[in-house]
Scaffold this motif. Sequence first.
Motif, PDB file in Angstrom:
ATOM      1  N   GLU A 100      -5.546  13.686 -13.121  1.00  0.00           N
ATOM      2  CA  GLU A 100      -5.137  14.229 -12.351  1.00  0.00           C
ATOM      3  C   GLU A 100      -5.213  15.832 -12.467  1.00  0.00           C
ATOM      4  O   GLU A 100      -5.718  16.828 -11.256  1.00  0.00           O
ATOM      5  CB  GLU A 100      -3.648  14.387 -12.506  1.00  0.00           C
ATOM      6  CG  GLU A 100      -2.660  15.243 -11.253  1.00  0.00           C
ATOM      7  CD  GLU A 100      -1.528  15.743 -11.917  1.00  0.00           C
ATOM      8  OE1 GLU A 100      -0.454  14.788 -12.609  1.00  0.00           O
ATOM      9  OE2 GLU A 100      -0.862  16.063 -10.654  1.00  0.00           O
ATOM     10  N   PHE A 101      -5.403  16.796 -13.812  1.00  0.00           N
ATOM     11  CA  PHE A 101      -5.816  17.896 -13.771  1.00  0.00           C
ATOM     12  C   PHE A 101      -7.764  18.233 -14.014  1.00  0.00           C
ATOM     13  O   PHE A 101      -7.454  19.392 -13.853  1.00  0.00           O
ATOM     14  CB  PHE A 101      -5.641  18.278 -15.953  1.00  0.00           C
ATOM     15  CG  PHE A 101      -3.962  17.953 -15.757  1.00  0.00           C
ATOM     16  CD1 PHE A 101      -3.252  17.754 -17.377  1.00  0.00           C
ATOM     17  CD2 PHE A 101      -2.789  17.682 -14.886  1.00  0.00           C
ATOM     18  CE1 PHE A 101      -2.526  17.791 -17.149  1.00  0.00           C
ATOM     19  CE2 PHE A 101      -1.607  18.043 -15.198  1.00  0.00           C
ATOM     20  CZ  PHE A 101      -1.299  17.619 -16.113  1.00  0.00           C
ATOM     21  N   VAL A 102      -7.916  17.081 -13.594  1.00  0.00           N
ATOM     22  CA  VAL A 102      -9.251  17.379 -13.721  1.00  0.00           C
ATOM     23  C   VAL A 102     -10.710  16.716 -12.698  1.00  0.00           C
ATOM     24  O   VAL A 102     -11.685  17.449 -12.268  1.00  0.00           O
ATOM     25  CB  VAL A 102      -9.914  16.773 -15.506  1.00  0.00           C
ATOM     26  CG1 VAL A 102      -9.644  17.532 -16.334  1.00  0.00           C
ATOM     27  CG2 VAL A 102      -9.987  15.578 -15.538  1.00  0.00           C
TER      28      VAL A 102
ATOM     29  N   THR B  13      -5.266  23.994 -18.190  1.00  0.00           N
ATOM     30  CA  THR B  13      -5.460  22.934 -18.327  1.00  0.00           C
ATOM     31  C   THR B  13      -5.325  22.403 -17.522  1.00  0.00           C
ATOM     32  O   THR B  13      -5.673  20.778 -17.142  1.00  0.00           O
ATOM     33  CB  THR B  13      -5.476  22.147 -20.454  1.00  0.00           C
ATOM     34  OG1 THR B  13      -5.569  23.249 -21.477  1.00  0.00           O
ATOM     35  CG2 THR B  13      -6.400  21.018 -20.621  1.00  0.00           C
TER      36      THR B  13
ATOM     37  N   ASP C 195     -11.195  18.659  -9.763  1.00  0.00           N
ATOM     38  CA  ASP C 195     -11.696  19.653  -9.464  1.00  0.00           C
ATOM     39  C   ASP C 195     -12.345  19.937 -10.240  1.00  0.00           C
ATOM     40  O   ASP C 195     -13.744  21.074 -10.034  1.00  0.00           O
ATOM     41  CB  ASP C 195     -11.044  20.593  -9.191  1.00  0.00           C
ATOM     42  CG  ASP C 195      -9.892  20.253  -8.112  1.00  0.00           C
ATOM     43  OD1 ASP C 195      -9.530  20.611  -7.774  1.00  0.00           O
ATOM     44  OD2 ASP C 195     -10.120  19.477  -6.983  1.00  0.00           O
ATOM     45  N   ASP C 196     -12.900  19.317 -11.058  1.00  0.00           N
ATOM     46  CA  ASP C 196     -14.429  19.614 -12.179  1.00  0.00           C
ATOM     47  C   ASP C 196     -14.674  18.918 -13.211  1.00  0.00           C
ATOM     48  O   ASP C 196     -15.452  18.540 -14.105  1.00  0.00           O
ATOM     49  CB  ASP C 196     -13.047  20.655 -13.762  1.00  0.00           C
ATOM     50  CG  ASP C 196     -12.814  21.359 -13.374  1.00  0.00           C
ATOM     51  OD1 ASP C 196     -11.401  21.725 -13.809  1.00  0.00           O
ATOM     52  OD2 ASP C 196     -12.984  22.263 -12.872  1.00  0.00           O
TER      53      ASP C 196
ATOM     54  N   ARG D 148      -2.143  14.034 -22.372  1.00  0.00           N
ATOM     55  CA  ARG D 148      -3.949  13.888 -21.624  1.00  0.00           C
ATOM     56  C   ARG D 148      -4.407  14.804 -21.615  1.00  0.00           C
ATOM     57  O   ARG D 148      -5.621  15.294 -21.397  1.00  0.00           O
ATOM     58  CB  ARG D 148      -3.744  14.204 -19.558  1.00  0.00           C
ATOM     59  CG  ARG D 148      -3.713  12.995 -19.096  1.00  0.00           C
ATOM     60  CD  ARG D 148      -3.359  12.745 -17.582  1.00  0.00           C
ATOM     61  NE  ARG D 148      -1.561  12.132 -17.590  1.00  0.00           N
ATOM     62  CZ  ARG D 148      -1.036  12.925 -16.157  1.00  0.00           C
ATOM     63  NH1 ARG D 148      -1.723  13.959 -15.498  1.00  0.00           N
ATOM     64  NH2 ARG D 148      -0.414  13.228 -16.167  1.00  0.00           N
TER      65      ARG D 148
ATOM     66  N   LEU E 174      -8.643  12.067 -22.254  1.00  0.00           N
ATOM     67  CA  LEU E 174      -8.484  11.263 -21.274  1.00  0.00           C
ATOM     68  C   LEU E 174      -8.835  10.131 -21.241  1.00  0.00           C
ATOM     69  O   LEU E 174      -8.257   8.840 -20.014  1.00  0.00           O
ATOM     70  CB  LEU E 174      -9.603  11.738 -20.003  1.00  0.00           C
ATOM     71  CG  LEU E 174      -8.864  13.661 -19.412  1.00  0.00           C
ATOM     72  CD1 LEU E 174     -10.078  13.837 -18.773  1.00  0.00           C
ATOM     73  CD2 LEU E 174      -7.512  13.727 -19.096  1.00  0.00           C
TER      74      LEU E 174
ATOM     75  N   ASN F 171      -9.477  20.554 -21.186  1.00  0.00           N
ATOM     76  CA  ASN F 171      -9.816  19.549 -21.123  1.00  0.00           C
ATOM     77  C   ASN F 171     -10.349  18.390 -22.639  1.00  0.00           C
ATOM     78  O   ASN F 171     -11.627  19.005 -22.677  1.00  0.00           O
ATOM     79  CB  ASN F 171     -10.106  19.155 -20.392  1.00  0.00           C
ATOM     80  CG  ASN F 171      -8.629  19.187 -19.334  1.00  0.00           C
ATOM     81  OD1 ASN F 171      -7.420  18.657 -19.224  1.00  0.00           O
ATOM     82  ND2 ASN F 171      -9.011  20.266 -18.113  1.00  0.00           N
TER      83      ASN F 171
ATOM     84  N   ASN G 214       3.793  12.802  -8.724  1.00  0.00           N
ATOM     85  CA  ASN G 214       2.945  13.917  -8.295  1.00  0.00           C
ATOM     86  C   ASN G 214       1.577  13.500  -7.643  1.00  0.00           C
ATOM     87  O   ASN G 214       0.789  13.896  -8.871  1.00  0.00           O
ATOM     88  CB  ASN G 214       2.896  15.162  -9.511  1.00  0.00           C
ATOM     89  CG  ASN G 214       5.135  15.663  -9.936  1.00  0.00           C
ATOM     90  OD1 ASN G 214       5.163  15.253  -8.584  1.00  0.00           O
ATOM     91  ND2 ASN G 214       4.631  15.189 -11.131  1.00  0.00           N
TER      92      ASN G 214
ATOM     93  N   TRP H  21      -1.383  20.887 -15.716  1.00  0.00           N
ATOM     94  CA  TRP H  21      -0.151  21.895 -14.883  1.00  0.00           C
ATOM     95  C   TRP H  21       1.438  20.415 -14.910  1.00  0.00           C
ATOM     96  O   TRP H  21       1.248  19.510 -14.742  1.00  0.00           O
ATOM     97  CB  TRP H  21      -0.244  21.808 -13.582  1.00  0.00           C
ATOM     98  CG  TRP H  21      -0.276  21.020 -12.502  1.00  0.00           C
ATOM     99  CD1 TRP H  21       0.224  19.974 -11.816  1.00  0.00           C
ATOM    100  CD2 TRP H  21      -1.975  20.754 -12.447  1.00  0.00           C
ATOM    101  NE1 TRP H  21      -0.331  19.191 -11.147  1.00  0.00           N
ATOM    102  CE2 TRP H  21      -1.565  19.282 -11.118  1.00  0.00           C
ATOM    103  CE3 TRP H  21      -2.694  21.237 -12.433  1.00  0.00           C
ATOM    104  CZ2 TRP H  21      -2.367  19.153 -10.612  1.00  0.00           C
ATOM    105  CZ3 TRP H  21      -4.030  20.461 -12.206  1.00  0.00           C
ATOM    106  CH2 TRP H  21      -4.442  19.475 -11.181  1.00  0.00           C
TER     107      TRP H  21
ATOM    108  N   GLU I 161      -4.231   9.440 -11.758  1.00  0.00           N
ATOM    109  CA  GLU I 161      -3.079  10.169 -13.262  1.00  0.00           C
ATOM    110  C   GLU I 161      -3.731  10.998 -13.303  1.00  0.00           C
ATOM    111  O   GLU I 161      -3.386  11.570 -13.921  1.00  0.00           O
ATOM    112  CB  GLU I 161      -1.907   9.425 -12.232  1.00  0.00           C
ATOM    113  CG  GLU I 161      -0.848  10.956 -12.157  1.00  0.00           C
ATOM    114  CD  GLU I 161       0.806   9.674 -12.641  1.00  0.00           C
ATOM    115  OE1 GLU I 161       0.392   8.357 -13.099  1.00  0.00           O
ATOM    116  OE2 GLU I 161       1.734  11.044 -13.125  1.00  0.00           O
TER     117      GLU I 161
END
Lengths: 125, 694
Positions: free
Chosen positions: B237-239, A104, B241-242, A122, B185, B180, B144, A106, B234
């Motif tokens: 951040e994790f999503v 999910t 690309d999706d 998150r 979010l 996710n 990051n 990192w 931020e």
Amino acid sequence: MSSLEPKTILTVDDSRTMRDMLRLALVEAGYRVVQAIDGVEGLKLLEVERADVIITDINMPNLDGVGFIETVRGDARHRATPILVLTTESEPVLKDRARQAGATGWIVKPFNPTKLVDAIRRVAA
Amino acid sequence: MGTLSPESLAAIRVVFFQECEEHLAEIEAGLSALQGGDRDPETINAVFRAVHSVKGGAGIFELEALVQFSHRFETALAEVRAGRLEPDPEILRVLLRAADVLADLVEAGREGRSMRADRMAPLSEELAALAPASAEPVEFDELNFEPRPVVFQPLGATGRAIRTWRVRFRPYAGLYAKANEPLVLLRELERLGRAEIVLDASGVPTLEAFDPEDSYLSWTITLATEHDEAAIREVFEFVEDDCELSIALDIGDLPPAVATTQATFEAEPLATAGEPHPEPAPSIPVAGRGPAAAQTIRVDLDRVERLVDLVSELVINQSMLAEHIAAEALNRRDGVAIALDDLHQLTRDIQDSVMAIRAQPVKAVFQRMSRLVREAEQATGKRVRLVTEGETVEVDRTVIERLTEPLTHMVRNAIDHGVEAPERRLALGKPPEGVVRVSAAHRGGRIVIEVADDGEGIDRERVRAIAVERGLIADEAALDDEAIDNLIFAPGFSTAEALSDLSGRGVGMDVVRRGVQALGGRISISSRRGEGATFLLSLPLTLAVLDGMLVSVRGQSLVAPLSTLIETVQPRPADIRRLGPNASLLAIRGTHVPLIDLGQALGYGRQAEPLSAQAVALLVEDDAGERAALLVDDILGQRQVVIKSLEANYREVEGVAAATILGDGRVALILDVNAIIASQRRHADAPERPSVAA
């Protein structure tokens, strides 16, 4: 899921130093922590423990992070469990593989406790 | 370091360095296995992981040099792991030396000092040369964040002013597949400021076409916040690309069409399963090459020590009980006698088990020898192969720690003075590479360690000449080969010239021997000229507990180590020969041994003459094989006693090795048989000297 109960976080890492760091930071932030030393033990723990979030390292013996994630995602019970991988700056390829396997999000090592909690927030309801 | 307290961090730091020791051993073992021809992928994997872990922890504690070096080491290992770099002997040599430098860096990190650049730089360069140009680890960023090139109106002054952003967020199916959760979010987004969230469900199809795995929803969020765009991005951040994500300053009342001409983030297509990178996946799951699945736990050393202490007291308590019962003559009753026996056995078993907890294999000490040999090879230009046997032999922790020093000296000596230079060996018809064999075994209730080399052996002519020159032996003294060989242990034998610069510390073999003897051990050497020499080191299995014979002398309790005891004898007056005022001999088994009045030797007072009929003596032997008969008043039986250091609690006393506390609470002194016999030899013609009576 009650928002009053502390969330349980499963951490999977073969380094005792890292496990201690994670436990310290997570407990401080009010989470309940369950720990495994590698993917095999992680899978065993998931049979008996609830895990609201999973944090796993990638480089581990017996069953590495990517394999662990794939197996977890393959289990219907954990398809929607957020999984965060611990990765280092210099491993973009490994991070991508983990994401393709279903990670999910990192956390970059060495992690900052604040960022750790941010990352968890998150992904965890 | 965030919100973690300094104390907790300090505790984890200790753990880290403990783990480093294990990782370093893992690296050494793995590389050695590779040297031996092992090509199991898991072997190199394990080495890689170990270096990787060291790097990770080093990052936590900001050990910069260690991070940099381990990164290069890791990169080189990644090449080997990927099959792009063949681990031939040359490469392995570099890797092994890298392991040594890594160990030094860890050591420096632990002690909080920095290592000289010239120690590290050459090898660091060599490692870098092994791998294609790879990214160096970036400086640890607070954020990051990877800035994406976006076309934007120039922002106003970044300050605390609240600005309004318009965020458009449309997840793809992949976002959900990775667990996710958009609502999560959105909740996080709300934490940044005041948000108005508008859901667009127009994409939701009718029930027939509805795919629960697919994504149909999108959101438009108007966010008033003082945070900058980076903070907003931020959250996603994790999503990134999706999903489709656009973040733009809300230009207020402009029609939506204009607003959306702001940069729209183009999401990259999800990568498919097949990936272009050639790096092969590590085998999953892996058949561990490590030790069998024996479960282990970690225990605080303090807890083990406490347990050992408690068990020792249990042993003492149990003998007290036995003594009291004997005093009451209760043990005549079968029930009590049997129960007492059981208790005694049980206590012994518990003690053995507890001591076994502390027992460790000598493997760790032997592994240090690998590095020693490598450094010696470099320093002397000789080629040496180290062979070890009996790594699994276990000894108590107390002995393990004291093994390294004598072992180090024996191995150095073997390489320095034993193994010849490669050219010379070839000329002699030997293989150019010398062999040093280190082996451990249990023998006679002790641990015996041999260090054997196949070098030139001891030059007896030269040793003899040096000994005469230093006044250690008379010119005309007749000594057999073995005696000459062991002259190297004589005090004053070694000089600066004899010591190579390897040792650096300038320690002669006599110091080594004294150190060994202080442990209750013995060391000797045997040699075959031209073929090699073998050091023999014998140590007790534990320095904590001793099996001894309890005796009484002038009302004082003494303990003679069982390892020195040959037998107990009852001397008859007829067997005693006077040699002088202070010396007597006892005739026994066709030979004569010095008869030492223990009471006199320790200053308790002379025994009344003539010898009483109940007099008994202990026939003992010292490390050199010299025998003597120690005259005592009474023999009280065998006891296992816990050794307490006299020096630590009182001071060093000649003739006494240590002390112990007996079952009845009295203190008993443990005899140093070597010292007593040596002392007797010296005093045979000298006037009496008070020693222990005080």
